[in-house]
Every structure is written in structure tokens, then in C-alpha cells.
Design a protein around this motif. Structure first.
Motif, short mmCIF file in Angstrom:
data_model
loop_
_atom_site.label_atom_id
_atom_site.label_comp_id
_atom_site.label_asym_id
_atom_site.label_seq_id
_atom_site.Cartn_x
_atom_site.Cartn_y
_atom_site.Cartn_z
N GLN A 157 -7.30 0.91 -13.20
CA GLN A 157 -7.48 2.31 -12.82
C GLN A 157 -8.96 2.63 -12.82
O GLN A 157 -9.67 2.31 -13.78
N ALA A 158 -9.43 3.22 -11.75
CA ALA A 158 -10.84 3.64 -11.69
C ALA A 158 -10.96 4.82 -10.75
O ALA A 158 -10.41 4.80 -9.65
N ALA A 159 -11.66 5.85 -11.20
CA ALA A 159 -11.87 7.03 -10.37
C ALA A 159 -12.79 6.70 -9.20
O ALA A 159 -12.86 7.46 -8.24
N ILE A 178 0.85 -1.20 0.00
CA ILE A 178 0.00 0.00 0.00
C ILE A 178 0.88 1.25 0.00
O ILE A 178 1.61 1.50 0.97
N VAL A 179 0.86 1.99 -1.10
CA VAL A 179 1.58 3.28 -1.12
C VAL A 179 0.61 4.35 -0.62
O VAL A 179 -0.59 4.26 -0.85
N GLY A 180 1.15 5.32 0.12
CA GLY A 180 0.25 6.31 0.75
C GLY A 180 -0.48 5.67 1.91
O GLY A 180 -1.65 5.99 2.19
N ALA A 181 0.20 4.77 2.63
CA ALA A 181 -0.46 3.93 3.65
C ALA A 181 -1.06 4.72 4.82
O ALA A 181 -2.00 4.24 5.46
N ALA A 182 -0.55 5.92 5.10
CA ALA A 182 -1.08 6.66 6.25
C ALA A 182 -2.21 7.61 5.86
O ALA A 182 -2.76 8.31 6.71
N GLY A 183 -2.57 7.66 4.59
CA GLY A 183 -3.66 8.51 4.14
C GLY A 183 -5.01 7.95 4.56
O GLY A 183 -5.09 6.84 5.11
N THR A 209 -6.18 6.85 -7.24
CA THR A 209 -5.88 8.30 -7.20
C THR A 209 -6.67 9.03 -8.29
O THR A 209 -6.72 8.56 -9.43
N THR A 210 -7.24 10.18 -7.94
CA THR A 210 -7.99 10.94 -8.94
C THR A 210 -7.23 12.22 -9.30
O THR A 210 -6.18 12.51 -8.72
N GLY A 211 -7.77 12.96 -10.27
CA GLY A 211 -7.09 14.16 -10.75
C GLY A 211 -6.04 13.81 -11.79
O GLY A 211 -5.16 14.62 -12.09
P1 NAD Z 1 -5.03 11.53 1.72
O1 NAD Z 1 -4.40 12.85 1.47
O2 NAD Z 1 -5.64 11.26 3.06
O3 NAD Z 1 -3.96 10.36 1.45
C1 NAD Z 1 -2.99 10.39 0.43
C2 NAD Z 1 -1.70 9.86 1.06
O4 NAD Z 1 -0.72 9.67 0.02
C3 NAD Z 1 -1.09 10.87 2.06
O5 NAD Z 1 -0.86 10.21 3.30
C4 NAD Z 1 0.20 11.29 1.40
O6 NAD Z 1 1.24 11.60 2.32
C5 NAD Z 1 0.53 10.04 0.57
N1 NAD Z 1 1.50 10.29 -0.50
C6 NAD Z 1 1.63 11.37 -1.32
N2 NAD Z 1 2.71 11.21 -2.12
C7 NAD Z 1 3.26 10.01 -1.82
C8 NAD Z 1 4.38 9.30 -2.31
N3 NAD Z 1 5.18 9.79 -3.26
N4 NAD Z 1 4.64 8.07 -1.79
C9 NAD Z 1 3.87 7.56 -0.80
N5 NAD Z 1 2.79 8.21 -0.28
C10 NAD Z 1 2.50 9.41 -0.79
O7 NAD Z 1 -6.10 11.33 0.56
P2 NAD Z 1 -7.26 10.23 0.42
O8 NAD Z 1 -8.55 10.80 0.89
O9 NAD Z 1 -6.79 8.92 1.01
O10 NAD Z 1 -7.36 10.12 -1.17
C11 NAD Z 1 -6.23 9.77 -1.95
C12 NAD Z 1 -6.63 9.78 -3.41
O11 NAD Z 1 -7.59 8.75 -3.67
C13 NAD Z 1 -7.29 11.08 -3.89
O12 NAD Z 1 -6.89 11.32 -5.23
C14 NAD Z 1 -8.78 10.75 -3.84
O13 NAD Z 1 -9.55 11.55 -4.70
C15 NAD Z 1 -8.74 9.31 -4.30
N6 NAD Z 1 -9.91 8.49 -3.95
C16 NAD Z 1 -10.33 7.62 -4.90
C17 NAD Z 1 -11.37 6.74 -4.62
C18 NAD Z 1 -11.74 5.69 -5.65
O14 NAD Z 1 -12.67 4.90 -5.42
N7 NAD Z 1 -11.02 5.61 -6.77
C19 NAD Z 1 -12.02 6.80 -3.38
C20 NAD Z 1 -11.57 7.71 -2.43
C21 NAD Z 1 -10.49 8.55 -2.70
#
Ligand code: NAD
Length: 266
Positions: free
Chosen positions: A120-122, A5-10, A98-100
């Protein structure tokens, strides 16, 4: 399957840790955060209030890919670019929520998909993927007499607008009508806008509170209105869908797949 899981603390990263820990047939391979994050060094289990897992959050994405069978990415578009390159180099499946994402990000995913299974899915929820199909169908059936408007509401922390899901709904409506969304989308109304242009697909955005994600597609015609709605009660549905996609990639040929492929909706 070993899931990284990348971005694990999000917000989504934490949901994903919980989902992997609670699902049979998979185990946590590890997690990363961006360099400098306070979360680095924390145990993945402790981070979400669960038992210690003996796996701490790192910042070495390559090492995580090498230790995983599939990596799930809910981060931000620039980070997704780097993860796409690693997926292509290692052949490890990549699930991108990830979106955007803009054209350069999608091209990077396309390059990775020559070597690895990439989903990939928004929006990873089953309900929204059904809504996409219904939107295309209704747009096709109703024709240009019915104005199409798409509205969405999300929590106050969301950084991109309109949501990736709203844009995907717009693309589905445009496809149903046989037009290109880029040519008909109206994304910013303010002030003296003049009357609505026939054939446009309009977008409205609301932000506030902790709303996980609401979407409406309105077909407003002469004397009647058809509305399709989806309301996400919790972000768990996205994490569950993403993990389902990760498990689905096992043994899958390289390629760029959608959630509709994963759910067998096409
Ligand atoms: P968030 O900001 O809480 O989490 C994102 C995490 O990614 C943060 O902890 C950040 O530090 C980390 N991050 C950024 N750059 C990184 C890197 N280079 N390496 C590792 N970690 C990195 O955001 P969120 O609410 O969890 O949403 C994240 C994304 O997912 C957004 O684009 C959101 O729109 C999208 N999203 C998509 C769905 C879907 O079903 N596809 C659902 C919810 C959210």
C-alpha cells in the motif's frame, strides 16, 4: 505473472492496462468495474485503443482474484475494503494505490496481510518515495524553529484532499520531529485563524486542470527557507511503480509492505 486490475476503466486503471501490455514477464488476467458501469463488457485492449485482448471487463471481483497472481487496486476506499477481504481469502497479492484510506480501511488491509502480500502506498513513484525519506531527514535536522508547511496541486477531478501523498509527507515530517501528526496537523485555515501555532504542520490544497500531482514541503525558519519539491509529469510513473510492486510480490511472504520496501529505500 498474471495481473488483475480492479477499476480497470478509471484513469489509473487504463494506464495500468497499457503498462501490463508493454512489460515483459507479466500478462493481463482481466479487469473489473463497479456494477452498472458502461465499461462492463468492453475488451481491455480496445478500451485503451490497443489490440483486442480477448478479455472483457467484468464485475465479479472474486473471479478476477482467482484468475490472478496479483491484483492492482486504484479505485475508492469502500471498494478497496472488499478487495482486501478477497485478497485475504484467496491469498492473492494486492497492490493498493487508492487514497483517502482511513483507519477501518487500513485495518482491512492489515487483516489481508496476514494471508497475502499487500503493498500500500499513497504514491507509487520512485521520486516521491525518495522525497518522503528526505522530508523525515530534514525535519529531524532542522528542529522546531522551522515551520513545516506542505502544499499540493492536483487535477480538477481529484475527490479527496489533502492528497494521500501530502498526508504521507506530513507523517514523514512528524516522524522526523518525533511527534504524532494527528496532534500537530493544521488542515483547514480560513478567516480569523490567529497566528500560526508553533510546532504545527500545515496543509494547503490547490485543484485545477490536468496536473498529475505536485508536492512541496517548506521548512520556513528565521532568515531562510528550505523547500523540497516533486512534480509528476504524467500518471505513468504511478502505474509503472504499481506494476513494479506487483512483480515484486512474486513468492513474497504475507505482510503489509510499503513502496519504500519495494524500492529497497529503507
Ligand atoms: P478514477 O475515478 O478515474 O478511477 C477509479 C475507478 O474505480 C472508476 O472507473 C470506478 O468506476 C472504479 N471503481 C469504483 N468502485 C469499484 C468497484 N467496487 N469495483 C471495481 N471498480 C470500481 O480515479 P483515478 O484517477 O484512476 O484514481 C483512483 C484512485 O487512485 C484515487 O484514490 C487516487 O487518489 C489514487 N491514485 C493513487 C496514486 C498512487 O500513486 N498511489 C496515483 C494516482 C491516483
Amino acid at each position: 505473472m498474471k495481473i488483475g486490475i480492479v477499476g480497470a476503466a478509471g484513469r489509473m486503471g487504463r494506464m495500468l492496462i497499457a503498462e501490463v501490455l508493454g512489460t515483459g514477464g507479466c500478462q493481463l488476467a482481466g479487469g473489473t468495474e463497479q456494477p452498472g458501469s458502461d465499461a462492463i463488457g468492453q475488451d481491455l485492449g480496445v478500451l485503451i485503443g490497443a489490440d483486442e485482448q480477448g478479455l472483457s471487463i467484468g464485475d465479479d471481483a472474486r473471479a478476477l482474484f482467482e484468475a490472478s497472481d496479483a491484483v492492482v487496486d486504484f479505485t475508492q476506499p469502500e471498494a478497496t475494503m472488499g478487495h482486501a477481504a478477497l485478497s485475504g481469502e484467496t491469498g492473492v497479492a494486492l497492490i493498493v494505490g487508492t487514497t483517502g484510506l482511513e483507519a477501518p480501511h487500513m485495518e482491512a488491509l492489515g487483516r489481508a496481510a496476514a494471508k497475502a502480500a499487500v503493498v500500500q502506498a499513497a504514491n507509487m513513484s520512485v521520486g516521491v518515495n525518495l522525497l518522503l525519506g528526505l522530508t523525515e531527514q530534514v525535519a529531524n535536522a532542522l528542529g522546531e524553529d522551522y515551520d513545516i508547511e506542505i502544499a499540493e496541486m492536483h487535477h480538477r477531478h481529484k475527490v479527496d484532499a489533502p492528497s494521500g501523498t501530502a498526508l504521507a509527507l506530513g507523517a514523514a515530517a512528524a516522524k522526523g520531529r518525533g511527534v504524532d501528526l494527528n496532534e500537530v496537523s493544521d488542515r483547514g485555515r480560513d478567516g480569523e485563524t490567529g497566528p500560526r501555532k508553533a510546532g504545527d504542520i500545515g496543509f494547503s490544497v490547490i485543484r485545477g486542470g490536468d496536473v498529475a500531482g505536485d508536492h512541496w514541503v517548506v521548512f520556513a525558519g528565521p532568515g531562510e527557507r528550505v523547500e523540497l519539491t516533486h512534480k509528476a509529469g504524467s500518471r505513468e510513473i504511478f502505474a509503472r511503480g504499481a506494476l513494479r510492486a506487483a512483480l515484486w510480490t512474486e513468492g513474497r511472504a504475507p505482510g503489509l509492505y510499503s513502496m519504500r520496501d519495494v524500492l529497497g529505500l529503507d
